[in-house]
Design a protein around this motif. Structure first.
Motif, PDB file in Angstrom:
ATOM      1  N   GLY A 116      54.016  75.482  58.643  1.00 16.77           N
ATOM      2  CA  GLY A 116      54.568  74.348  57.910  1.00 16.77           C
ATOM      3  C   GLY A 116      54.389  74.314  56.406  1.00 16.77           C
ATOM      4  O   GLY A 116      54.572  73.270  55.795  1.00 16.77           O
ATOM      5  N   PHE A 117      54.082  75.436  55.783  1.00 23.21           N
ATOM      6  CA  PHE A 117      53.897  75.453  54.335  1.00 23.21           C
ATOM      7  C   PHE A 117      55.102  76.080  53.639  1.00 23.21           C
ATOM      8  O   PHE A 117      55.693  77.036  54.132  1.00 23.21           O
ATOM      9  CB  PHE A 117      52.620  76.206  53.962  1.00 23.21           C
ATOM     10  N   VAL A 118      55.445  75.558  52.454  1.00 20.06           N
ATOM     11  CA  VAL A 118      56.570  76.092  51.686  1.00 20.06           C
ATOM     12  C   VAL A 118      56.114  77.072  50.614  1.00 20.06           C
ATOM     13  O   VAL A 118      56.929  77.775  50.022  1.00 20.06           O
ATOM     14  CB  VAL A 118      57.442  74.974  51.075  1.00 20.06           C
ATOM     15  N   SER A 119      54.826  77.109  50.356  1.00 17.82           N
ATOM     16  CA  SER A 119      54.229  78.108  49.477  1.00 17.82           C
ATOM     17  C   SER A 119      52.759  78.212  49.856  1.00 17.82           C
ATOM     18  O   SER A 119      52.226  77.334  50.536  1.00 17.82           O
ATOM     19  CB  SER A 119      54.389  77.752  47.995  1.00 17.82           C
ATOM     20  N   ASP A 120      52.109  79.287  49.430  1.00 18.81           N
ATOM     21  CA  ASP A 120      50.696  79.439  49.763  1.00 18.81           C
ATOM     22  C   ASP A 120      49.854  78.531  48.870  1.00 18.81           C
ATOM     23  O   ASP A 120      50.381  77.799  48.025  1.00 18.81           O
ATOM     24  CB  ASP A 120      50.262  80.906  49.712  1.00 18.81           C
ATOM     25  N   SER A 135      62.613  77.030  53.014  1.00 20.60           N
ATOM     26  CA  SER A 135      61.912  78.025  53.815  1.00 20.60           C
ATOM     27  C   SER A 135      60.492  77.542  54.029  1.00 20.60           C
ATOM     28  O   SER A 135      59.852  77.042  53.098  1.00 20.60           O
ATOM     29  CB  SER A 135      61.888  79.378  53.089  1.00 20.60           C
ATOM     30  N   VAL A 136      60.006  77.700  55.267  1.00 18.39           N
ATOM     31  CA  VAL A 136      58.647  77.278  55.607  1.00 18.39           C
ATOM     32  C   VAL A 136      57.985  78.349  56.466  1.00 18.39           C
ATOM     33  O   VAL A 136      58.652  79.098  57.170  1.00 18.39           O
ATOM     34  CB  VAL A 136      58.617  75.920  56.355  1.00 18.39           C
ATOM     35  N   GLY A 195      63.902  73.716  46.013  1.00 16.76           N
ATOM     36  CA  GLY A 195      62.795  73.507  45.089  1.00 16.76           C
ATOM     37  C   GLY A 195      61.446  73.476  45.754  1.00 16.76           C
ATOM     38  O   GLY A 195      61.247  74.016  46.836  1.00 16.76           O
ATOM     39  N   GLY A 196      60.532  72.781  45.105  1.00 16.62           N
ATOM     40  CA  GLY A 196      59.137  72.787  45.510  1.00 16.62           C
ATOM     41  C   GLY A 196      58.733  71.639  46.406  1.00 16.62           C
ATOM     42  O   GLY A 196      59.504  70.715  46.680  1.00 16.62           O
ATOM     43  N   ALA A 197      57.491  71.718  46.858  1.00 13.59           N
ATOM     44  CA  ALA A 197      56.955  70.767  47.821  1.00 13.59           C
ATOM     45  C   ALA A 197      56.954  69.321  47.311  1.00 13.59           C
ATOM     46  O   ALA A 197      57.354  68.414  48.032  1.00 13.59           O
ATOM     47  CB  ALA A 197      55.541  71.179  48.212  1.00 13.59           C
ATOM     48  N   GLU A 198      56.522  69.095  46.087  1.00 15.80           N
ATOM     49  CA  GLU A 198      56.417  67.722  45.586  1.00 15.80           C
ATOM     50  C   GLU A 198      57.784  67.038  45.528  1.00 15.80           C
ATOM     51  O   GLU A 198      57.933  65.897  45.958  1.00 15.80           O
ATOM     52  CB  GLU A 198      55.768  67.716  44.207  1.00 15.80           C
ATOM     53  N   PHE A 199      58.793  67.756  45.014  1.00 18.55           N
ATOM     54  CA  PHE A 199      60.130  67.179  44.961  1.00 18.55           C
ATOM     55  C   PHE A 199      60.634  66.888  46.368  1.00 18.55           C
ATOM     56  O   PHE A 199      61.195  65.818  46.634  1.00 18.55           O
ATOM     57  CB  PHE A 199      61.099  68.103  44.218  1.00 18.55           C
ATOM     58  N   MET A 200      60.430  67.815  47.290  1.00 17.86           N
ATOM     59  CA  MET A 200      60.908  67.612  48.660  1.00 17.86           C
ATOM     60  C   MET A 200      60.194  66.455  49.339  1.00 17.86           C
ATOM     61  O   MET A 200      60.812  65.679  50.056  1.00 17.86           O
ATOM     62  CB  MET A 200      60.758  68.892  49.482  1.00 17.86           C
ATOM     63  N   GLY A 252      48.314  75.822  52.132  1.00 19.81           N
ATOM     64  CA  GLY A 252      49.392  75.850  51.155  1.00 19.81           C
ATOM     65  C   GLY A 252      49.940  74.468  50.903  1.00 19.81           C
ATOM     66  O   GLY A 252      49.229  73.474  51.055  1.00 19.81           O
ATOM     67  N   PHE A 253      51.209  74.431  50.557  1.00 16.57           N
ATOM     68  CA  PHE A 253      51.860  73.173  50.222  1.00 16.57           C
ATOM     69  C   PHE A 253      52.888  72.816  51.293  1.00 16.57           C
ATOM     70  O   PHE A 253      53.877  73.516  51.454  1.00 16.57           O
ATOM     71  CB  PHE A 253      52.536  73.274  48.854  1.00 16.57           C
ATOM     72  N   PRO A 254      52.657  71.705  52.025  1.00 12.48           N
ATOM     73  CA  PRO A 254      53.610  71.256  53.028  1.00 12.48           C
ATOM     74  C   PRO A 254      54.617  70.279  52.408  1.00 12.48           C
ATOM     75  O   PRO A 254      54.401  69.769  51.312  1.00 12.48           O
ATOM     76  CB  PRO A 254      52.723  70.530  54.033  1.00 12.48           C
ATOM     77  N   ILE A 255      55.704  70.035  53.123  1.00 14.48           N
ATOM     78  CA  ILE A 255      56.660  69.021  52.640  1.00 14.48           C
ATOM     79  C   ILE A 255      56.643  67.763  53.493  1.00 14.48           C
ATOM     80  O   ILE A 255      57.031  66.705  53.030  1.00 14.48           O
ATOM     81  CB  ILE A 255      58.103  69.566  52.529  1.00 14.48           C
ATOM     82  N   PHE A 256      56.191  67.872  54.726  1.00 17.93           N
ATOM     83  CA  PHE A 256      56.168  66.698  55.603  1.00 17.93           C
ATOM     84  C   PHE A 256      54.758  66.118  55.655  1.00 17.93           C
ATOM     85  O   PHE A 256      54.146  65.992  56.705  1.00 17.93           O
ATOM     86  CB  PHE A 256      56.652  67.063  57.010  1.00 17.93           C
TER      87      PHE A 256
END
Length: 189
Positions: free
Chosen positions: A14-18, A9-10, A129-134, A158-162
């Motif tokens: 583009g953030f997966v968490s704040d 979820s984003v 899971g979380g941003a770092e793993f992704m 927040g924390f992006p994945i890309f």
């Protein structure tokens, strides 16, 4: 060869968490149909994978949880990836903790572990899971499908994945689903 599917979820920005790691916005923007879709996607998994931090957060919660996600989250086998060691769980607090306490642990090269899992027979592997793993998983280039549930909220930070991509990641849109609460799931291959 099993498929590896990233389910995430984003926010629209583009953030997966704040910025504090919070995800309460997920629950404020969902609806019954998007929830059913999400549970259905998890049920399709033959294996759920995640990083150590997410695993350590989820493992104590799910065995005693109720609700639509509880059964698949407790029944589907797990694998956890770590670079910093992992002692496992096994609190003995719940009869449902089996898939959590029996999780396979991979502490070597992420790409090698993923290739090993993909070579095994079975239903798809779903990464949560979380941003770092992704971010690390995306960097392997081994994800077959990206299922991005875009929630109708802008977080501002927040924390992006890309982030940190070495080169552009070109994706092919394979499906789009929209839900009454405003979530749009974009699936890419």
């Amino acid at each position: 060869m099993r498929k590896l599917i990233m389910k995430m979820s984003v926010s629209v920005d583009g953030f997966v968490s704040d910025a504090n790691g919070g995800k309460d916005w997920l629950f404020k923007t969902g609806d019954a149909e998007s929830l059913a879709w999400s549970v259905g996607k998890i049920r399709e998994a033959g294996l759920i994978i995640m990083g150590r931090k997410s695993f350590e957060t989820m493992a104590p919660y799910w065995p005693t949880a109720t609700g639509p996600f509880a059964a698949p989250m407790n029944e589907i086998p797990k694998a956890v990836f770590t670079r910093n060691g992992f002692k496992g769980i096994g609190t003995g607090q719940a009869s449902n903790e089996g898939s959590w306490s029996q999780a396979r642990v991979f502490d070597g090269d992420l790409a090698e572990g993923i290739m090993q899992l993909k070579a095994e027979p079975g239903k798809p592997i779903v990464a949560i899971g979380g941003a770092e793993f992704m971010q690390n998983l995306i960097a392997t280039g081994l994800i077959d499908e990206y299922h991005l549930a875009v929630h109708p909220v802008a977080l501002g930070s927040g924390f992006p994945i890309f982030t940190g991509l070495r080169m552009p990641l070109y994706l092919k849109l394979i499906d789009v689903k929209s839900f009454p609460g405003g979530i749009i799931v974009q699936s890419y291959g």
